[in-house]
Design a protein around this motif. Structure first.
Motif, short mmCIF file in Angstrom:
data_model
loop_
_atom_site.label_atom_id
_atom_site.label_comp_id
_atom_site.label_asym_id
_atom_site.label_seq_id
_atom_site.Cartn_x
_atom_site.Cartn_y
_atom_site.Cartn_z
N THR A 90 0.84 -1.19 0.00
CA THR A 90 0.00 0.00 0.00
C THR A 90 0.88 1.24 0.00
N MET A 91 0.37 2.32 -0.59
CA MET A 91 1.13 3.56 -0.71
C MET A 91 0.18 4.72 -0.91
N GLU A 92 0.70 5.94 -0.80
CA GLU A 92 -0.10 7.12 -1.14
C GLU A 92 0.80 8.17 -1.75
N GLY A 93 0.18 9.12 -2.46
CA GLY A 93 0.96 10.13 -3.15
C GLY A 93 0.10 11.31 -3.56
N LEU A 94 0.63 12.15 -4.44
CA LEU A 94 -0.02 13.39 -4.85
C LEU A 94 0.07 13.57 -6.36
N SER A 95 -1.01 14.05 -6.97
CA SER A 95 -1.17 14.38 -8.39
C SER A 95 -1.56 13.16 -9.21
#
Length: 373
Positions: A245-250
């Motif tokens: 699992t991961m998260e980010g922006l754009s």
């Protein structure tokens, strides 16, 4: 060659071209045969062009038949779709089939009847095309008549399911839950024993060797800046137990991750999120589930229940709300599509490892075109 033989040959040639069933004037045919010049043959060929015979199979009947009254042994056009029939008028077996189909509208339903898994109505027409199998019919009741049916042998079910999955279809297996008692007046108890989607294949015979089969959940969280979205991704390979699992922006970074994954199935919580992603890239297919699966409260509860823990901190998910929502949505989906009948079959249970937490900013993202080279 005598005149009689020449006449017979001419009739045979006419039949091969399927002009009609009536014999032509033998005298004019004889005259043509006597003069075989190129000019004459060209003129005659223009008068008698080749015509393809019209197919009379079941699929053609469904698509091309007019609304004229039909005989009892023909397929009833009104019963082509399970949505257009009155369920109360169906036979008991088909009532059960329609009930299960209404619960799984976007999946193909394979229903066990004897030595075959059968599909009915529009599903039958679809799999007959996809699998190139014979389309037949089944009596659905006195007032409904016959409906389309197509099926595969139960011992070859896995092979045919693999073909359907490779063509991006999901399959529901309804099997017999009891043995025949010999009383043919009582329907056997049947129930859903397996739901197979492109990202939830466990059976070894349906998997590609040395390649992960990822199922991915995406959650989007809009922020104030236009076109910038916080997002969370969770991916799992249910055949190996890997979970990341991961998260980010754009959105651009999100699509870099999606393309890099080469995932078999992507699930998302709402139609709005799906529409937004399809505007950016319409070639990627998404499956919409329930938005509540991705709420922070239900996602946290699902994760704790699945891994039997009291807090998310031990998993490294503290303050990672988008990653938590994506992971909870994924686990919720995997639990919902596994029916209770699998409880006694450990070989088909989905078991995932504790999630690995990744941060895209810690990695160099290689775009798809670079990877292919």
């Amino acid at each position: 060659m005598n005149n009689k033989n020449m006449q017979e040959d001419t009739i045979i040639q006419q039949n091969l071209f399927a002009i009609d069933n009536e014999p032509k004037d033998l005298e004019s045919s004889t005259q043509i045969a006597e003069d075989l010049s190129n000019t004459t043959l060209k003129e005659e060929s223009q008068k008698r062009p080749r015509q393809r015979k019209i197919s009379t199979n079941f699929i053609s009947r469904f698509k091309n038949d007019s609304n004229n009254e039909r005989k009892h042994d023909c397929i009833n056009e009104k019963s082509y779709s399970y949505k257009s029939v009155e369920k109360q008028k169906l036979t008991p077996v088909l009532k059960h089939y329609v009930q299960l189909k209404e619960e799984n509208k976007n999946r193909l339903l394979l229903y066990r009847l004897g030595d075959f898994f059968e599909c009915f109505f529009e599903d039958a027409v679809l799999i007959s095309n996809l699998l190139e199998i014979t389309l037949t019919s089944k009596d659905a009741g006195k007032e409904i008549g016959k409906i389309p049916m197509a099926g595969v042998p139960h011992h070859a079910m896995e092979r045919y399911c693999a073909e359907l999955i490779n063509k991006n279809h999901s399959v529901v297996i309804c099997d017999q839950l009891e043995k025949s008692s010999g009383n043919y007046g009582t329907p056997l108890k049947r129930g859903i024993t397996r739901i197979i989607t492109p990202g939830t294949v466990i059976e070894e015979g349906m998997l590609i060797a040395k390649k992960n089969n990822w199922i991915t959940a995406i959650h989007l969280s809009e922020i104030n800046t236009k076109d910038l979205y916080e997002w969370g991704i969770s991916k799992a390979d249910v055949s190996t137990g890997e979970l990341i699992t991961m998260e980010g922006l754009s959105l651009s970074k999100l699509f870099d991750e999606i393309i890099k994954l080469d995932t078999s199935e992507i699930i998302i919580g709402s139609q709005e999120e799906k529409n937004l992603l399809e505007e950016q890239n319409h070639q990627i297919t998404y499956t919409v589930t329930q938005e509540t699966f991705f709420s922070i409260k239900e996602a946290s509860s699902t994760i704790k229940s699945y891994f039997k823990i009291l807090s998310l901190e031990g998993l490294g998910l503290k303050n990672l709300d988008n990653a938590t929502k994506a992971l909870g949505g994924l686990l919720n989906y995997l639990e919902k599509i596994n029916p209770s009948n699998l409880e006694n079959d450990s070989s088909l249970k989905i078991s995932l490892d504790f999630p690995q937490i990744q941060f895209p900013k810690d990695h160099l993202i290689i775009d798809y075109q670079t990877q292919t080279h």
